[in-house]
Write an enzyme that holds these catalytic residues in place. Structure first.
Site, PDB file in Angstrom:
ATOM      1  N   ASN A  93      -8.143   0.318   8.094  1.00  0.00           N
ATOM      2  CA  ASN A  93      -8.092   1.427   9.860  1.00  0.00           C
ATOM      3  C   ASN A  93      -6.821   2.074   9.708  1.00  0.00           C
ATOM      4  OD1 ASN A  93      -6.786  -0.764   9.188  1.00  0.00           O
ATOM      5  ND2 ASN A  93      -6.348  -0.659  11.174  1.00  0.00           N
ATOM      6  N   GLU A 107       0.232  -8.973   4.844  1.00  0.00           N
ATOM      7  CA  GLU A 107      -0.318  -8.262   6.544  1.00  0.00           C
ATOM      8  C   GLU A 107      -1.916  -8.602   7.096  1.00  0.00           C
ATOM      9  OE1 GLU A 107       1.964  -7.184   8.553  1.00  0.00           O
ATOM     10  OE2 GLU A 107       3.448  -6.745   7.280  1.00  0.00           O
ATOM     11  N   CYS A 114      -4.676  -4.552  13.806  1.00  0.00           N
ATOM     12  CA  CYS A 114      -4.584  -5.492  13.570  1.00  0.00           C
ATOM     13  C   CYS A 114      -3.834  -7.015  14.581  1.00  0.00           C
ATOM     14  CB  CYS A 114      -3.865  -6.130  11.948  1.00  0.00           C
ATOM     15  SG  CYS A 114      -2.754  -4.758  12.349  1.00  0.00           S
ATOM     16  N   GLU A 160       6.933  -5.437   7.278  1.00  0.00           N
ATOM     17  CA  GLU A 160       7.256  -3.969   6.643  1.00  0.00           C
ATOM     18  C   GLU A 160       7.634  -3.636   7.827  1.00  0.00           C
ATOM     19  OE1 GLU A 160       2.559  -3.290   6.768  1.00  0.00           O
ATOM     20  OE2 GLU A 160       3.276  -3.126   4.083  1.00  0.00           O
TER      21      GLU A 160
HETATM   22  P1  NAD Z   1     -10.390  -6.692   4.345  1.00  0.00           P
HETATM   23  O1  NAD Z   1      -9.159  -8.254   4.140  1.00  0.00           O
HETATM   24  O2  NAD Z   1     -12.132  -6.737   3.863  1.00  0.00           O
HETATM   25  O3  NAD Z   1      -9.636  -6.026   2.841  1.00  0.00           O
HETATM   26  C1  NAD Z   1      -8.949  -5.716   2.728  1.00  0.00           C
HETATM   27  C2  NAD Z   1      -9.110  -4.741   1.261  1.00  0.00           C
HETATM   28  O4  NAD Z   1      -9.085  -5.824   0.220  1.00  0.00           O
HETATM   29  C3  NAD Z   1      -9.535  -3.575   0.139  1.00  0.00           C
HETATM   30  O5  NAD Z   1      -8.822  -2.859   0.378  1.00  0.00           O
HETATM   31  C4  NAD Z   1     -10.286  -4.815   0.095  1.00  0.00           C
HETATM   32  O6  NAD Z   1     -11.171  -3.642  -0.793  1.00  0.00           O
HETATM   33  C5  NAD Z   1      -8.947  -5.445  -0.581  1.00  0.00           C
HETATM   34  N1  NAD Z   1     -10.073  -7.451  -1.148  1.00  0.00           N
HETATM   35  C6  NAD Z   1     -11.128  -7.779  -0.598  1.00  0.00           C
HETATM   36  N2  NAD Z   1     -11.519  -8.746  -1.753  1.00  0.00           N
HETATM   37  C7  NAD Z   1     -10.407  -8.673  -2.496  1.00  0.00           C
HETATM   38  C8  NAD Z   1      -9.933  -9.529  -3.306  1.00  0.00           C
HETATM   39  N3  NAD Z   1     -10.673 -10.883  -3.705  1.00  0.00           N
HETATM   40  N4  NAD Z   1      -8.866  -9.011  -4.132  1.00  0.00           N
HETATM   41  C9  NAD Z   1      -7.822  -7.944  -4.151  1.00  0.00           C
HETATM   42  N5  NAD Z   1      -8.186  -7.716  -2.873  1.00  0.00           N
HETATM   43  C10 NAD Z   1      -9.433  -8.039  -2.025  1.00  0.00           C
HETATM   44  O7  NAD Z   1      -9.789  -5.918   5.496  1.00  0.00           O
HETATM   45  P2  NAD Z   1     -11.155  -4.643   5.867  1.00  0.00           P
HETATM   46  O8  NAD Z   1     -11.816  -5.175   6.272  1.00  0.00           O
HETATM   47  O9  NAD Z   1     -10.248  -3.784   5.384  1.00  0.00           O
HETATM   48  O10 NAD Z   1      -9.436  -4.589   7.214  1.00  0.00           O
HETATM   49  C11 NAD Z   1      -9.411  -5.549   8.351  1.00  0.00           C
HETATM   50  C12 NAD Z   1      -8.581  -6.729   8.713  1.00  0.00           C
HETATM   51  O11 NAD Z   1      -7.439  -5.716   8.284  1.00  0.00           O
HETATM   52  C13 NAD Z   1      -8.392  -7.112  10.058  1.00  0.00           C
HETATM   53  O12 NAD Z   1      -8.348  -8.843   9.396  1.00  0.00           O
HETATM   54  C14 NAD Z   1      -7.125  -6.605  10.265  1.00  0.00           C
HETATM   55  O13 NAD Z   1      -6.339  -7.241  11.700  1.00  0.00           O
HETATM   56  C15 NAD Z   1      -6.326  -6.574   9.272  1.00  0.00           C
HETATM   57  N6  NAD Z   1      -5.450  -5.504   9.289  1.00  0.00           N
HETATM   58  C16 NAD Z   1      -3.923  -6.066   9.150  1.00  0.00           C
HETATM   59  C17 NAD Z   1      -2.330  -5.391   9.766  1.00  0.00           C
HETATM   60  C18 NAD Z   1      -1.650  -6.251   9.358  1.00  0.00           C
HETATM   61  O14 NAD Z   1      -0.181  -4.645   9.537  1.00  0.00           O
HETATM   62  N7  NAD Z   1      -0.868  -6.995   9.911  1.00  0.00           N
HETATM   63  C19 NAD Z   1      -3.293  -3.676   9.014  1.00  0.00           C
HETATM   64  C20 NAD Z   1      -4.040  -3.008   9.663  1.00  0.00           C
HETATM   65  C21 NAD Z   1      -5.583  -4.611   9.289  1.00  0.00           C
END
Ligand code: NAD
Length: 491
Positions: free
Chosen positions: A156, A253, A287, A465
């Site tokens: 995002n 995060e 998020c 962060e």
């Molecule tokens: P996601 O968990 O599907 O993927 C996040 C990242 O992790 C991607 O780069 C993905 O390739 C990687 N990944 C996936 N499986 C993995 C594994 N087994 N080992 C290592 N890396 C792996 O999340 P998304 O769909 O890209 O993003 C949306 C989510 O992120 C939502 O839940 C949102 O709330 C969260 N988010 C949190 C914050 C925060 O700062 N708290 C900010 C933005 C988004």
């Protein structure tokens, strides 16, 4: 067309140069407003992962030897380059994510520059402690880098996430290997180019593309000392579990289902504005969004009427148009998730006041658009009130008393953020004290200046962060006892 070519010279940026390994699985990058393929990259293979980590290790040894003030200067120069290129970087971010250019111009590369300036300026002033121990003895402490840090990003805020992780990590003397989300892989490459141009040793910030399996390979690499993930809770569980086995440092995060509480004495127009920003900015893909909007029963109907009116005036369309306020979802799959949750909300008995349908704007007919949705008559047990949707679906819940709303707001596994709107300062603080959330706001929502720590509690993660607190998560303390007399020994 944007200033930057949308297809980079290579998929990965390692040791100061683009590299490619066509043996990796293909990653197709799609502009969400038109569905057009804008770049084809490759997920990293094991040799790419090894090359990135080894190059980062070499850079880290050089970097950690430099005076903090000199490291800071490189970060400040990178920030300057980012600001000078904000138009082009914002345009690329709009192609990568589908977010409106009016958002990306003010919220993405610029917030990355903010963090580089903050940590670039802070690090030289971040000195250790002198601890007098009597008799001429003393101890001192110093902050030392962890080594090579791994950053894994969500889709995002690709530029912001890359910079928010890189700035404290690099300031602290570490190198970083960054794996962007496979959905939005383009922007981090530009940040990598900028670090080299700013004078960072080649390899200090490497970008490796890939799906989850590449993330897993990197987490398990023995030369990775710390993992900072921005992603969903299920991914967080896997990554934290894998890192724990090797006793690596972690920052998580993760997701949220945050409450935004509007009391009867609130400035209602401001509360509505905050609720809209906290649900519909970036098409709801944030998020910390306040997706459970608790509104006091005395003002509920007035709140909903104005909310509906203002929501229906949001301008939806091609995100490249500077007048457009609301763009598509990042992918067709994410659009479908949002539409599915709208159907779930309706089947659970919530009332859909507005939105929640696929939209076909004239200027972007093939995009993945969902109109901003407002549900009322939502109860705490409904799935739309319990699960993170990560889309433009706001749930409005009615409440009567302060104790009741605090208990209901806390009844969730998540604890990322929370907000309260009231003119009563005592109540504002009392309620915020009682809310189980890492990042809170009083009479505003979702503002994340770099000076303020950002992060969650409970299932939303750990570590912070931004702010000086982030340095604690990218460094380790060394304590040194210095004796001035002879050693007294009974042996
Ligand atoms: P996601 O968990 O599907 O993927 C996040 C990242 O992790 C991607 O780069 C993905 O390739 C990687 N990944 C996936 N499986 C993995 C594994 N087994 N080992 C290592 N890396 C792996 O999340 P998304 O769909 O890209 O993003 C949306 C989510 O992120 C939502 O839940 C949102 O709330 C969260 N988010 C949190 C914050 C925060 O700062 N708290 C900010 C933005 C988004």
């Amino acid at each position: 067309m944007p200033d930057y070519s949308l297809a980079p010279e290579g998929s990965h940026f390692i040791d100061g140069a683009y590299v490619e390994d066509p043996a990796g699985a293909e990653i197709t990058v799609i502009f969400p407003a038109t569905g057009e393929v804008i770049a084809r990259l490759h997920s990293a293979t094991a040799p790419i992962v090894d090359a990135a980590v080894e190059s980062a290790q070499r850079a880290q040894w050089i970097w950690a030897e430099m005076a903090p003030v000199d490291r800071g200067r490189v970060l400040l120069r990178a920030a300057e380059l980012i600001r000078a290129r904000n138009d082009a970087l914002s345009e690329l971010e709009t192609y990568d994510t589908g977010k409106p250019i009016q958002e990306t111009l003010v919220a993405d590369a610029t917030s990355g520059a903010d963090s580089l300036e903050f940590f670039g300026g802070l690090i030289a002033a971040d000195t250790g402690q002198y601890i007098p121990l009597g008799g001429g003895d003393f101890a001192f402490t110093k902050r030392e880098p962890l080594g090579v840090c791994l950053g894994i990003g969500a889709w995002n805020y690709p530029t912001q996430i890359a910079c928010w992780k890189a700035a404290p990590a690099l300031a602290g003397g570490n190198a970083m290997v960054f794996k962007p989300s496979e959905t939005t892989p383009l922007c981090a490459l530009k940040i990598a180019e900028i670090f080299v141009e700013a004078g960072a040793p080649k390899g200090l910030f490497n970008v490796v593309q890939g799906y989850g399996d590449v993330g897993g390979m990197l987490v398990g690499h023995p030369a990775i000392d710390k993992v900072s993930l921005t992603g969903s809770v299920p991914t967080g569980r896997k990554v934290a579990g894998a890192a724990a086995g090797a006793l690596k440092h972690v920052t998580m995060e993760l997701g949220g289902k945050s409450p935004l509480i509007v009391f009867e004495d609130a400035d209602i127009e401001s509360a509505i504005g905050a609720a809209m920003l906290g649900n519909f900015y970036s098409s709801g893909q944030i998020c910390s969004n306040g997706t459970r909007v608790f509104v006091h029963e005395a003002v509920h109907d007035r709140f909903v009427a104005r909310l509906k009116e203002r929501t229906e005036s949001i301008r939806i369309g091609d995100p490249r148009d500077p007048e457009v306020q609301y763009g598509p979802m990042v992918t067709e799959a994410q659009m479908q998730i949002a539409l599915d949750y709208v159907a779930i909300g309706q089947s659970e008995g919530a009332i859909l006041q507005t939105g929640g349908a696929r939209v076909v704007p004239e200027d972007a007919a093939d995009g993945f658009f969902v109109s901003p949705a407002v549900f009322t008559a939502v109860t705490d047990d409904m799935r739309i009130a319990r699960e993170e949707i990560f889309g433009p679906v706001m749930s409005v819940l009615k409440f009567a008393t302060e104790d009741e709303v605090v208990a209901r707001a806390n009844a969730t596994e998540f604890g990322l953020a929370a907000g309260v709107f009231t003119q009563d300062i005592t109540r504002a603080h009392r309620v915020i004290d009682a809310l189980e959330a890492g990042t809170c706001w009083i009479n505003t929502y979702n503002l994340t200046p770099v000076q303020m720590p950002f992060g969650g509690i409970k299932a939303s993660g750990f570590g912070r962060e931004n702010s000086a607190a982030a340095l604690d998560h990218y460094t380790q303390l060394k304590s040194v006892y210095v004796a001035s007399g002879p050693v007294e020994s009974p042996y």
